[in-house]
Design an enzyme around this catalytic site. Structure first.
Site, PDB file in Angstrom:
ATOM      1  N   THR A  36      -4.563  13.435   5.399  1.00  0.00           N
ATOM      2  CA  THR A  36      -3.145  13.596   5.758  1.00  0.00           C
ATOM      3  C   THR A  36      -2.938  14.892   6.534  1.00  0.00           C
ATOM      4  OG1 THR A  36      -2.605  12.430   3.715  1.00  0.00           O
ATOM      5  CG2 THR A  36      -0.784  13.477   4.891  1.00  0.00           C
ATOM      6  N   GLN A  42       7.263   3.700   3.948  1.00  0.00           N
ATOM      7  CA  GLN A  42       5.847   3.314   3.982  1.00  0.00           C
ATOM      8  C   GLN A  42       5.630   2.020   4.784  1.00  0.00           C
ATOM      9  OE1 GLN A  42       4.002   5.540   1.571  1.00  0.00           O
ATOM     10  NE2 GLN A  42       2.276   5.074   2.892  1.00  0.00           N
ATOM     11  N   LYS A  70       5.443   3.224   8.427  1.00  0.00           N
ATOM     12  CA  LYS A  70       4.280   4.113   8.590  1.00  0.00           C
ATOM     13  C   LYS A  70       2.989   3.298   8.591  1.00  0.00           C
ATOM     14  CE  LYS A  70       4.103   7.498   5.571  1.00  0.00           C
ATOM     15  NZ  LYS A  70       3.740   8.440   4.490  1.00  0.00           N
ATOM     16  N   LYS A  86       5.264   1.739  -3.081  1.00  0.00           N
ATOM     17  CA  LYS A  86       5.238   3.121  -3.611  1.00  0.00           C
ATOM     18  C   LYS A  86       5.501   3.045  -5.098  1.00  0.00           C
ATOM     19  CE  LYS A  86       4.751   7.376  -2.176  1.00  0.00           C
ATOM     20  NZ  LYS A  86       4.032   7.886  -0.994  1.00  0.00           N
ATOM     21  N   LYS A 126       0.868  -1.190   0.000  1.00  0.00           N
ATOM     22  CA  LYS A 126       0.000   0.000   0.000  1.00  0.00           C
ATOM     23  C   LYS A 126       0.891   1.222   0.000  1.00  0.00           C
ATOM     24  CE  LYS A 126      -3.861   2.215   0.215  1.00  0.00           C
ATOM     25  NZ  LYS A 126      -3.417   2.925  -1.023  1.00  0.00           N
ATOM     26  N   ASN A 145      -2.175  19.132  -1.479  1.00  0.00           N
ATOM     27  CA  ASN A 145      -3.199  18.430  -0.692  1.00  0.00           C
ATOM     28  C   ASN A 145      -2.891  18.433   0.803  1.00  0.00           C
ATOM     29  OD1 ASN A 145      -3.791  15.427   0.525  1.00  0.00           O
ATOM     30  ND2 ASN A 145      -5.544  16.292  -0.534  1.00  0.00           N
ATOM     31  N   SER A 202      -6.849   5.660   3.791  1.00  0.00           N
ATOM     32  CA  SER A 202      -6.867   4.792   2.603  1.00  0.00           C
ATOM     33  C   SER A 202      -7.252   3.369   2.990  1.00  0.00           C
ATOM     34  CB  SER A 202      -5.492   4.780   1.931  1.00  0.00           C
ATOM     35  OG  SER A 202      -5.324   5.904   1.103  1.00  0.00           O
ATOM     36  N   GLY A 214      -2.669   8.390  -4.229  1.00  0.00           N
ATOM     37  CA  GLY A 214      -1.997   9.594  -4.704  1.00  0.00           C
ATOM     38  C   GLY A 214      -0.753   9.948  -3.906  1.00  0.00           C
ATOM     39  N   ASP A 215      -0.019  10.897  -4.408  1.00  0.00           N
ATOM     40  CA  ASP A 215       1.130  11.522  -3.727  1.00  0.00           C
ATOM     41  C   ASP A 215       1.386  12.798  -4.535  1.00  0.00           C
ATOM     42  OD1 ASP A 215       3.326  10.749  -1.546  1.00  0.00           O
ATOM     43  OD2 ASP A 215       4.420  11.695  -3.174  1.00  0.00           O
TER      44      ASP A 215
HETATM   45  P1  NDP Z   1       0.732  17.876  -3.995  1.00  0.00           P
HETATM   46  O1  NDP Z   1       1.203  17.555  -5.357  1.00  0.00           O
HETATM   47  O2  NDP Z   1      -0.715  18.059  -3.749  1.00  0.00           O
HETATM   48  O3  NDP Z   1       1.467  19.172  -3.440  1.00  0.00           O
HETATM   49  C1  NDP Z   1       2.843  19.240  -3.351  1.00  0.00           C
HETATM   50  C2  NDP Z   1       3.238  20.608  -2.877  1.00  0.00           C
HETATM   51  O4  NDP Z   1       4.627  20.617  -2.598  1.00  0.00           O
HETATM   52  C3  NDP Z   1       3.014  21.672  -3.937  1.00  0.00           C
HETATM   53  O5  NDP Z   1       2.768  22.896  -3.330  1.00  0.00           O
HETATM   54  C4  NDP Z   1       4.351  21.657  -4.663  1.00  0.00           C
HETATM   55  O6  NDP Z   1       4.617  22.842  -5.385  1.00  0.00           O
HETATM   56  C5  NDP Z   1       5.307  21.484  -3.523  1.00  0.00           C
HETATM   57  N1  NDP Z   1       6.532  20.826  -4.017  1.00  0.00           N
HETATM   58  C6  NDP Z   1       6.605  19.663  -4.702  1.00  0.00           C
HETATM   59  N2  NDP Z   1       7.880  19.380  -5.028  1.00  0.00           N
HETATM   60  C7  NDP Z   1       8.602  20.378  -4.551  1.00  0.00           C
HETATM   61  C8  NDP Z   1       9.977  20.669  -4.568  1.00  0.00           C
HETATM   62  N3  NDP Z   1      10.863  19.843  -5.167  1.00  0.00           N
HETATM   63  N4  NDP Z   1      10.393  21.811  -3.942  1.00  0.00           N
HETATM   64  C9  NDP Z   1       9.486  22.640  -3.337  1.00  0.00           C
HETATM   65  N5  NDP Z   1       8.179  22.412  -3.299  1.00  0.00           N
HETATM   66  C10 NDP Z   1       7.742  21.308  -3.888  1.00  0.00           C
HETATM   67  O7  NDP Z   1       1.312  16.709  -3.065  1.00  0.00           O
HETATM   68  P2  NDP Z   1       0.887  16.305  -1.586  1.00  0.00           P
HETATM   69  O8  NDP Z   1       0.407  17.486  -0.840  1.00  0.00           O
HETATM   70  O9  NDP Z   1       0.035  15.109  -1.698  1.00  0.00           O
HETATM   71  O10 NDP Z   1       2.288  15.814  -0.999  1.00  0.00           O
HETATM   72  C11 NDP Z   1       3.162  16.667  -0.271  1.00  0.00           C
HETATM   73  C12 NDP Z   1       4.101  15.838   0.592  1.00  0.00           C
HETATM   74  O11 NDP Z   1       3.317  15.045   1.502  1.00  0.00           O
HETATM   75  C13 NDP Z   1       4.961  14.827  -0.174  1.00  0.00           C
HETATM   76  O12 NDP Z   1       6.188  14.682   0.500  1.00  0.00           O
HETATM   77  C14 NDP Z   1       4.160  13.527  -0.051  1.00  0.00           C
HETATM   78  O13 NDP Z   1       4.990  12.393  -0.199  1.00  0.00           O
HETATM   79  C15 NDP Z   1       3.653  13.668   1.374  1.00  0.00           C
HETATM   80  N6  NDP Z   1       2.493  12.868   1.738  1.00  0.00           N
HETATM   81  C16 NDP Z   1       1.338  12.909   1.011  1.00  0.00           C
HETATM   82  C17 NDP Z   1       0.250  12.174   1.405  1.00  0.00           C
HETATM   83  C18 NDP Z   1      -1.049  12.259   0.701  1.00  0.00           C
HETATM   84  O14 NDP Z   1      -2.009  11.616   1.161  1.00  0.00           O
HETATM   85  N7  NDP Z   1      -1.184  13.023  -0.371  1.00  0.00           N
HETATM   86  C19 NDP Z   1       0.318  11.270   2.562  1.00  0.00           C
HETATM   87  C20 NDP Z   1       1.554  11.361   3.318  1.00  0.00           C
HETATM   88  C21 NDP Z   1       2.589  12.119   2.883  1.00  0.00           C
HETATM   89  P3  NDP Z   1       4.412  22.857  -6.986  1.00  0.00           P
HETATM   90  O15 NDP Z   1       2.946  22.887  -7.183  1.00  0.00           O
HETATM   91  O16 NDP Z   1       5.118  24.077  -7.430  1.00  0.00           O
HETATM   92  O17 NDP Z   1       5.045  21.609  -7.503  1.00  0.00           O
HETATM   93  O1  2IT Z   2       3.017   8.929   1.650  1.00  0.00           O
HETATM   94  C1  2IT Z   2       1.879   8.473   1.847  1.00  0.00           C
HETATM   95  O2  2IT Z   2       1.566   7.904   2.892  1.00  0.00           O
HETATM   96  C2  2IT Z   2       0.882   8.656   0.788  1.00  0.00           C
HETATM   97  N1  2IT Z   2       1.181   9.263  -0.231  1.00  0.00           N
HETATM   98  C3  2IT Z   2      -0.492   8.054   0.933  1.00  0.00           C
HETATM   99  C4  2IT Z   2      -0.486   6.621   0.508  1.00  0.00           C
HETATM  100  C5  2IT Z   2      -1.838   5.950   0.459  1.00  0.00           C
HETATM  101  O3  2IT Z   2      -1.838   4.783   0.052  1.00  0.00           O
HETATM  102  O4  2IT Z   2      -2.853   6.540   0.802  1.00  0.00           O
END
Ligand code: NDP
Ligand code: 2IT
Length: 459
Positions: free
Chosen positions: A223, A124, A127, A139, A103, A254, A391, A178-179
């Site tokens: 998240t 992961q 976690k 992943k 997952k 997100n 999830s 997603g991520d």
């Molecule tokens: P999104 O794509 O929704 O948002 C990512 C954000 O981070 C955007 O604002 C983006 O800016 C910025 N960003 C991405 N890459 C970079 C970079 N190299 N330098 C600076 N800013 C950056 O992703 P999420 O919000 O889903 O994910 C954000 C973080 O949270 C990641 O590390 C992800 O692995 C982690 N995460 C996500 C989960 C989820 O459920 N979605 C769960 C647990 C962890 P821009 O738009 O300019 O690219």
């Molecule tokens: O980093 C993470 O935990 C995620 N991007 C969410 C993974 C998931 O399966 O919901």
């Protein structure tokens, strides 16, 4: 990271063993610095476990757990709007299935490579174990960049990506979500293609789905909300709360958006957020409705924020967001966004709490700065586990063919985040590192997977 003090011969021997495994990982995975970093953080934390319990070493749990069960890479050809053939690279790491189906999310970003996917997949495992749900670690993703692409191009790419990925996933084997760069739109296109290829409706093959076809209420928020619930527990331990606190949140995707939403609800003032080009500082407090519209609806850059809120300021570049004074820092953008120098700036400006919404946003040196300056630190594996936890609740609802209310899922999420916090606190204390949530969450996450691997024999 100098977490373990070598105070006994058992600890010294365990440290030496862990170092040997780490050297092998570096040799076997040359040049994969992010993967090395994730492994180092966990292995250092586990030293007290190996000193106390020889069974894990006797069963070579460590040697096995650092090696993915499988790493799949594949070609993703697609045709852009100009009729030109494009080729991207796709990945899925199926890291560990001891406690449940693989997952973990899918990331679409130009920086994606084997090292990034392996670091994310490795984290992961622990976690997902911490959530208390029956899910293994995986992943995936691609070096495809959704930015600037039309809806049609995103659809063409994701259909081609899923055409290959569909051979390896399923509701009981491997369940992506997603991520970065993968949200509701991408999950929708991928689900449509999977359904077309398989000919049935296997709702539980993906999570983060739309609410009209098997998605769970609260998954979008999970998240960010979970991060704030976890941080609220940290604050409570110190006799504090979010109310009246100044908070810096990086990113505007997100995780950031829903962390801001919940922290504001609890009375905090969020003064900054960012994207990969720069950050916005709004001393009056970030207007979340504007950020949501810009990012979720219009897919615009965060600098547009200041045209609507002229008292706010925009700064190019991401690093200096950490020089804004705050009580609480919530990095929610990407890996290694806080280095040692940024961590020192946060400390100099009086930060008291750092909790990670992103995966591995702090370098090992930054973590050392927090720990040695009495900053209470909530590491990613524990603090951002709310997304994958919900999830797993989405998978449960899909299996039962029913849908819970927002309130039901939110209540379960709050309980899960509290449990993760308490289990991490307790494991840290039990292994001689009271108050260190890095050690506590790594050990608590590891033990359940390791005990299961012992029970399953050498497989
Ligand atoms: P999104 O794509 O929704 O948002 C990512 C954000 O981070 C955007 O604002 C983006 O800016 C910025 N960003 C991405 N890459 C970079 C970079 N190299 N330098 C600076 N800013 C950056 O992703 P999420 O919000 O889903 O994910 C954000 C973080 O949270 C990641 O590390 C992800 O692995 C982690 N995460 C996500 C989960 C989820 O459920 N979605 C769960 C647990 C962890 P821009 O738009 O300019 O690219
Ligand atoms: O980093 C993470 O935990 C995620 N991007 C969410 C993974 C998931 O399966 O919901």
């Amino acid at each position: 990271m100098a977490i373990t003090q070598q105070t006994s011969p058992e600890l010294q021997e365990a440290q030496q063993y862990v170092n040997e495994v780490y050297e092998t990982v570096k040799k076997r995975n040359p040049g994969e610095s992010e993967f090395h970093q994730a492994v180092k953080e966990i292995l250092d934390s586990l030293t007290p476990v190996f000193a106390k319990n020889p069974k894990y070493r006797n069963n070579a749990i460590l040697e096995r757990i650092v090696e993915p069960e499988r790493l799949i890479t594949f070609r993703v050809p697609w045709v852009d709007d100009q009729g030109k053939v494009q080729v991207n690279r796709g990945f899925r790491v199926q890291f560990n299935s001891a406690i449940g189906p693989y997952k973990g999310g899918l990331r679409f970003h130009p920086s994606v490579n084997a090292s990034i996917i392996k670091f994310l997949g490795f984290e992961q495992i622990f976690k997902n174990s911490l959530t208390g749900q029956p899910i293994g670690g995986g992943k995936g993703g691609s070096d495809f960049d959704p930015k600037g692409k039309s809806d049609n191009e995103v659809m063409k790419f994701t259909q081609s990506f899923m055409t290959e990925l569909s051979k390896y996933i399923g509701p009981d084997t491997d369940v992506p979500a997603g991520d970065i760069g993968v949200g509701a739109r991408e999950i929708g296109y991928m689900f449509g293609q999977y359904k077309r290829l398989r000919g049935g409706n296997e709702a539980g093959v993906l999570t983060g789905k739309g609410l009209t076809y098997g998605g769970s209420l609260t998954r979008t928020e999970a998240t960010g909300y979970g991060l704030v619930y976890f941080t609220a527990e940290m604050l409570k331990t110190k006799g504090e709360s979010f109310n009246g606190k100044t908070v810096v949140v990086s990113g505007s995707g997100n995780v950031s958006i829903y962390a801001i939403e919940k922290a504001q609800e609890l009375g905090a003032k969020i003064v900054a957020c960012s994207d990969s080009n720069g950050y916005v500082y709004d001393k009056n407090g970030i207007n979340l409705a504007t950020v949501k519209r810009l990012k979720e609806v219009e897919r615009k850059r965060i600098k547009e924020y200041v045209t609507e809120h002229p008292t706010a300021e925009y700064f190019e570049g991401c690093e200096n967001i950490w020089s804004i004074p705050c009580d609480i820092a919530l990095p929610c953008a990407t890996q290694n966004e806080i280095n040692e120098a940024s961590a020192k700036k946060l400390v100099a400006n009086g930060v008291k709490f750092v909790a990670e919404g992103a995966n591995m946003p702090s370098t090992l040196e930054a973590i050392d700065v927090y720990l040695s300056n009495n900053v209470y630190f909530g590491p990613a594996k524990a603090a951002n586990a709310g997304g994958v936890a919900v999830s797993a609740l989405e998978m449960a609802q899909n299996s039962a063919r029913l849908a819970w209310t927002f309130e039901e899922v939110d209540a379960k999420l709050q309980t899960i985040m509290k449990n993760i916090y308490n289990n991490s606190v307790n494991a840290a204390a039990e292994y001689g590192h009271a108050g260190n949530l890095v050690v506590g969450s790594n050990i608590a996450g590891f033990l359940k997977v390791a005990d299961t691997m012992v029970a399953h024999g050498v497989v």
